[in-house]
Design an enzyme around this catalytic site. Structure first.
Site, PDB file in Angstrom:
ATOM      1  N   GLY A  15      -1.668  -5.730  -3.380  1.00 28.15           N
ATOM      2  CA  GLY A  15      -1.118  -4.471  -2.905  1.00 28.15           C
ATOM      3  C   GLY A  15       0.288  -4.706  -2.401  1.00 28.15           C
ATOM      4  N   GLY A  16       0.786  -3.760  -1.666  1.00 26.23           N
ATOM      5  CA  GLY A  16       2.159  -3.856  -1.186  1.00 26.23           C
ATOM      6  C   GLY A  16       2.362  -5.015  -0.243  1.00 26.23           C
ATOM      7  N   MET A  17       1.323  -5.397   0.420  1.00 27.41           N
ATOM      8  CA  MET A  17       1.508  -6.389   1.465  1.00 27.41           C
ATOM      9  C   MET A  17       1.001  -7.768   1.067  1.00 27.41           C
ATOM     10  SD  MET A  17       1.229  -5.891   5.338  1.00 27.41           S
ATOM     11  CE  MET A  17       1.114  -7.201   6.543  1.00 27.41           C
ATOM     12  N   GLY A  18      -0.077  -7.818   0.347  1.00 23.69           N
ATOM     13  CA  GLY A  18      -0.639  -9.125   0.074  1.00 23.69           C
ATOM     14  C   GLY A  18      -1.307  -9.221  -1.279  1.00 23.69           C
ATOM     15  N   ASP A  39      -9.969   3.986   6.295  1.00 24.24           N
ATOM     16  CA  ASP A  39      -9.867   4.158   4.851  1.00 24.24           C
ATOM     17  C   ASP A  39     -11.216   3.911   4.201  1.00 24.24           C
ATOM     18  OD1 ASP A  39      -8.626   4.808   2.510  1.00 24.24           O
ATOM     19  OD2 ASP A  39      -7.723   2.849   2.193  1.00 24.24           O
ATOM     20  N   VAL A  67      -4.832 -11.111  -3.108  1.00 19.70           N
ATOM     21  CA  VAL A  67      -6.094 -11.751  -2.781  1.00 19.70           C
ATOM     22  C   VAL A  67      -6.607 -12.492  -4.010  1.00 19.70           C
ATOM     23  CG1 VAL A  67      -8.427 -11.412  -1.954  1.00 19.70           C
ATOM     24  CG2 VAL A  67      -6.614  -9.935  -1.140  1.00 19.70           C
ATOM     25  N   LYS A 121      -6.540 -14.429   1.103  1.00 20.08           N
ATOM     26  CA  LYS A 121      -5.498 -13.414   1.121  1.00 20.08           C
ATOM     27  C   LYS A 121      -4.184 -14.027   1.561  1.00 20.08           C
ATOM     28  CE  LYS A 121      -4.274  -8.902   2.662  1.00 20.08           C
ATOM     29  NZ  LYS A 121      -4.732  -7.635   3.166  1.00 20.08           N
TER      30      LYS A 121
END
Lengths: 189, 893
Positions: B97-100, B210, B102, B117
């Site tokens: 995703g945008g941050m990490g 979420d 996995v 991650k």
């Protein structure tokens, strides 16, 4: 000093948010069929739609957002370009500069061009902060002349004039960089 | 090139591009050189620019879109497959995703699979690293079979942080249901397990925010695994945005629209109830096979979602009649109620947490009556209050009407939550320094601070503010009096002694009713090893001391401590400094060094926030100090998203900035988390006073007193003064501080007790010239003197101060100045028009047309505030009194 610190922190906060949003969107879109039609302008637009109602951006105007988005987009692209360059280190000899392209065929910009632009923009910001912001906003953020005028608090005529000289200067700088750097005397002639 | 040369270049360039096109190449070069004044250096810059200007530039002209197309491969970081990360070998990419990103990996030494991650672009900003760590922290706190465990964490050589967690196999909820063909009853049982898992997180103060099918994995045995508590993005391939943490009320940024609660869509505060909504949608979908139908009703601007009410039973009857027989009639009716209460757009009427939902689902499955069907929870709240306040009989003196008002107010906060277990109130008193030595004297107040900090997270324990217990120091403390004055059944105190280089510390707990020591512990450490002392004190407080106080559970992990010796020592020294302006400034100096030494020292940021606030308000620090207080509280919040201190602080700031709606939302949310915290009731009363809901503000102040008898929140004095109850106001203003003295002057003057007022020494602090003017007027000093004092009264950045100054100026007949400040106050959203109506200081101004105009502005301001609250809060919990005060009525002339 305090105010500055505050400002930087809130900028950092929104910046990270926008950056991640852009990356997330880009990654998503790329995986899907629409990947071919992806444009940064669309990305920035989508990012705004998604983030506009978030509390973090409650105090942020659309214009301010786009300024930050421009900065984030620059970062995203430069990073991508760097990776692309690293991945292709072996075949850099095949790089065709604009001048060498066949007539009638507009070459697509290459990773090196973006990196050269990024570098030149840094140089520009040292002699004219405002023009660097102007270019960043226009090129990476897709801001219109009227929006840039509002953002930088100058007339539209000034924007047009300063864009033209900045563009010419950057074109020279990029060309010099791609040709192997400028010589110590600052001239290529 | 420098800036001067650049402007010369630009000037020459601007003229060069206007040169006639017919020039030959050499003519042009000559002309440009002339434009450069013959300066070769400038020329060497300008000429190529002129050439480039005439030429197309695909990069700069084509714009970003073209540029991006060629290489916008934002996807993967360089693949790590087959790489060794710590003891793991990477097998394949699971998601990103945008941050990490996995990866699935296997442990090479002892076998077994994990998900790893990694944070991408860790260099980008410190905030990303902080948030990544916060995720780790969240995972580490949760230990539940339905939530992925964290195993390991480290960084790669290039500084990229990573952590390894349990790898869960299974199908996303919706696919599982499709594949399994489970009966309705099995589905409900499955949801019971899902609710249990979410309830577990909720009980640790973590909101998922979420929840959606792809974040709930079910394996072949029907076991549930919740993913992505801002963590396990790996199986979340469709929507991997890696939104994390920030589980504060600042809200969520991205959500899957189908499962997002109305308050999320509206950008409002999210809470446990936000997860409840998502669970409601999931349940509805699993039962009926489709999403609940939602229709936006008119209020698109605020995105207040009105759900078109179709009962699950009705949807099933129409669309899947074959499964209708799987539940009995009563069960269907209960399911309808349960779904409705989970999907209720109004958060005040929705189930408050997954726990409440779980209880009702269990009741449904056991064919028992649902809590959601029970009578309004007033009685429960009343019982709860009685249970938590040993001296419930005190109410007798307050009167029946008030009791009802109070209990209704409390019911609003408690919602459907059951009454908490009886709470123990404890006061932590200063320690005694029994050695002759001075250097460590600051430990007298620093040790209680450390203990209080640890105990703050204890469930069913209320710690009295240290400021209130500070006066009980020395060896002759009357513990029975402590018990009476502070309404506590236990006191904690101790002694310390320095012998050579050894520091001996004794901690004890005292039963204040029987005046005897019920527990004691001691330890010794090297006197130069304060960090060891910190560790010991924290361990004892959380262990044996907590045990002795009857604490069975902590709401949160022990607050992270600093590992920086110097930072800790400076922090302790700052804690020992009093709250007057000069020591406050010294404390700020110390704390600034502390956070430089250890930027992750949460407690220190909290202290800094409150010290800066004090400096801003009473030390002349002004808006700058206020901004810094904000920044420090934000920082504290970033380090500990559960910090009600930081949130309370920020709520007060927001209030003073006039952002009343948001402040009110925050205050209500805080109380939802800790309904018995008197400090938070005080925060709410503060917002209500600014918003002009004076009666309600008064009730919150009553609650403050009920929950913490014997402690005076000074600002409630202002509330009662505005309500015209001057005797009651005075009970909050007896502390003898400058602040209390100043306010006592105006309360007494309003009450007509001029002589008494004039006996109070005039406050000396610069922001309070207004009070000196007030005294001068009461004394009937010469006009010129009063005018010169009036000229010193300055606009404050707290609109309430402007309001107060306006009343003083009015009292002194300085009408023009009074109206000017009053306008500033109301423009700053100080909406207390009921105060304007009641205030005797305004008697001379009441017929003034401008005053009447301002009063209307105050009413409008209040109505804005009140109407927003009406939208979020059911009418029934607001008293008739307040509804009246919200309407227009003619001022008493």
């Amino acid at each position: 000093m305090i105010a500055e610190l505050e400002d930087r922190e809130s900028f950092d906060k929104v910046f990270s948010l926008v950056y991640e949003e852009l990356r997330g969107l880009a990654a998503n879109v790329l995986r899907s069929e629409q990947g071919n039609h992806l444009t940064p302008t669309t990305l920035v637009h989508e990012a705004w739609l998604k983030l506009a109602h978030s509390p973090e951006l409650a105090q942020t105007s659309r214009l301010h957002f786009r300024r930050i988005a421009a900065r984030a987009m620059r970062q995203v692209l430069v990073e991508a370009a760097r990776r692309r360059k690293a991945a292709r280190r072996g075949d850099s000899d095949l790089h065709v500069s604009f001048d060498e392209a066949l007539p009638g065929e507009i070459p697509l910009p290459d990773a090196r061009d973006i990196l050269a632009l990024d570098h030149a923009l840094d140089s520009l910001s040292r002699i004219s902060e405002r023009q660097a912001r102007l270019v960043e906003g226009r090129f990476f953020g897709g801001l219109e002349v009227s929006e840039l005028a509002e953002m930088l608090q100058v007339s539209e005529a000034t924007i047009t004039r300063e864009w033209r000289s900045a563009r010419a200067w950057l074109a020279v700088e990029i060309k010099r960089a791609l040709a192997g750097g400028r010589d110590a005397n600052g001239g290529v002639f | 090139m420098n800036e001067t040369q650049w402007s010369a270049v630009q000037e020459a360039f601007a003229r060069a591009i206007d040169l006639p096109t017919r020039l030959t190449e050499s003519q042009r070069r000559q002309a440009v050189l002339e434009l450069c004044g013959g300066d070769k250096e400038i020329f060497s810059e300008v000429m190529p620019m002129v050439e480039e200007d005439a030429r197309e530039n695909p990069l700069l002209d084509g714009g970003l879109d073209r540029a991006a197309q060629t290489f916008l491969d934002l996807g993967a970081m360089p693949s790590l497959v087959q790489r060794q990360i710590g003891p793991y070998r990477v097998l394949r990419l699971l998601g990103e995703g945008g941050m990490g990103v996995v990866y699935l990996a296997e442990r090479t030494d002892i076998g077994g699979r994990v998900a790893i991650k990694l944070l991408r672009d860790a260099w980008l900003s410190p905030m990303r690293r902080q948030r990544f760590q916060a995720e780790q922290h969240t995972l580490a706190r949760l230990n539940h079979p339905s939530i992925a465990r964290i195993y390991d964490a480290d960084t790669l050589e290039d500084g990229t942080p990573w952590f390894a967690m349990e790898y869960a196999e299974g199908l996303p909820l919706n696919e599982y249901l499709k594949a399994s063909n489970a009966s309705l009853r099995d589905r409900l049982e499955l949801f019971r397990r899902i609710f249990q898992a979410v309830e577990y997180a909720h009980s640790h103060g973590i909101i998922h925010r979420d929840l959606k099918p792809s974040n709930i994995l079910v394996n072949e045995n029907g076991q549930v695994k919740l993913l992505d508590f801002g963590i396990a993005k790996h199986l979340n391939l469709e929507e991997s945005h890696d939104r994390t943490i920030d589980r504060t009320i600042t809200g969520l940024r991205l959500m899957t629209l189908s499962y997002a609660a109305p308050e999320q869509l509206a950008g409002g505060p999210v809470g446990l109830y936000t997860d409840v909504y998502a669970l409601g949608v999931l349940l509805y979908q699993s039962v009926t096979g489709r999403l609940p139908r939602r229709v936006l009703a008119g209020d698109a601007e605020n995105a207040i979602d009105r759900w078109s009410a179709e009962k699950p039973s009705a949807a099933v009857r129409r669309e899947q009649p074959e499964i209708r027989r799987q539940l009995g009639k009563n069960e269907w009716a209960n399911l309808d109620v349960l779904a409705f209460n989970a999907l209720e757009p109004d958060v005040a009427r929705r189930y408050g947490s997954a726990g409440a939902l779980l209880r009702d689902l269990t009741a449904l499955l056991d064919n028992q009556p649902l809590e959601a069907r029970a009578a309004p929870p007033i009685q429960n709240a009343l019982l709860g209050l009685r249970a938590s306040s040993r001296q419930g009989w005190l109410w007798g003196g307050i009167g029946v009407a008030l009791v009802i008002a109070v209990s209704i107010g409390l019911a609003a906060h408690r919602g459907r939550n059951p009454a908490p277990p009886p709470s123990v109130n404890v006061a932590i008193l200063p320690f005694q320094n029994v050695s002759a030595s001075e250097p460590l004297d600051y430990l007298r107040s620093a040790l209680p601070d450390q203990i209080a900090h640890t105990l703050a997270a204890a469930r069913s324990l209320t710690v009295r503010p240290l400021a209130a217990s500070a006066r009980f120091s020395g060896s002759e403390v009357d513990f029975r009096k402590v018990g009476r004055d502070l309404d506590v059944s236990r006191a904690v105190t101790g002694r310390f002694l320095i012998e050579g280089d050894r520091l001996h510390i004794i901690v004890e707990a005292i039963d204040t009713i029987e005046d005897r020591i019920v527990w004691q512990d001691s330890f010794e450490i090297a006197s130069n090893n304060l960090l060891a002392m910190q560790g010991q004190i924290a361990a004892i407080s959380r262990g044996r001391l907590a045990n002795a106080l009857g604490v069975r559970e902590f709401l949160a992990d022990a607050p992270p401590r600093t590992a920086n010796e110097e930072a800790y020592e400076l922090y302790l020294k700052s804690v020992a400094l009093r709250n007057d302006p000069t020591p406050t400034k010294q404390a700020i100096e110390l704390l600034r060094r502390v956070v430089l030494l250890d930027p992750n020292y949460e407690q220190a940021w909290g202290e800094l926030a409150s010290r800066y606030y004090a400096y801003a308000r009473w030390g002349g620090g002004g808006p700058e100090a206020m901004a810094f207080s904000d920044a420090a509280a934000e920082k504290q919040l970033a380090l500990n998203p559960d910090s009600t201190d930081a949130l309370g602080e920020l709520t007060i700031h927001r209030t003073e900035r006039g952002d009343l709606v948001k402040a009110h939302q925050m205050a209500v949310e805080l109380l939802r988390r800790r309904p018995d915290d008197p400090n938070l009731h005080h925060v709410l009363s503060y917002v209500l006073r600014y918003g002009g809901s004076l009666e309600e503000a008064g009730r919150e102040c009553e609650l403050v007193v009920l929950l913490a008898t014997g402690i005076r929140w000074g600002s409630c004095g202002t509330t009662f003064m505005e309500l015209g109850d001057y005797d009651r106001a005075m009970t909050f203003l007896r502390s003898g501080t400058e602040w209390a003295n100043a306010h006592a002057i105006e309360v007494l003057l309003r009450a007509g007790k001029t002589d008494e007022a004039m006996r109070i020494p005039a406050p000396q602090l610069p922001p309070w010239d207004s009070y000196r003017m007030l005294l001068a007027c009461a004394r009937h000093d010469p006009k010129e003197e009063i005018q010169s004092l009036a000229a010193k009264v300055q606009v404050d950045d707290d609109p309430e101060m402007d309001y107060v100054f306006a009343t003083h100026l009015a009292f002194c007949g300085q009408n023009e100045a009074a109206l000017r400040l009053l306008k500033i106050a109301i423009d700053g959203n100080y909406c207390s028009y009921p105060a304007m109506d009641r205030d005797p200081f305004f008697n001379q101004l009441r017929t003034n047309p401008q005053f009447q105009k301002l009063r209307l502005a105050g009413i409008a301001c209040h109505n804005d505030f009140a109407s927003d609250r009406d939208r979020r809060q059911p009418k029934s919990v607001r008293s008739a009194a307040d509804q009246n005060s919200a309407s227009f009525h003619t001022p008493a002339l």
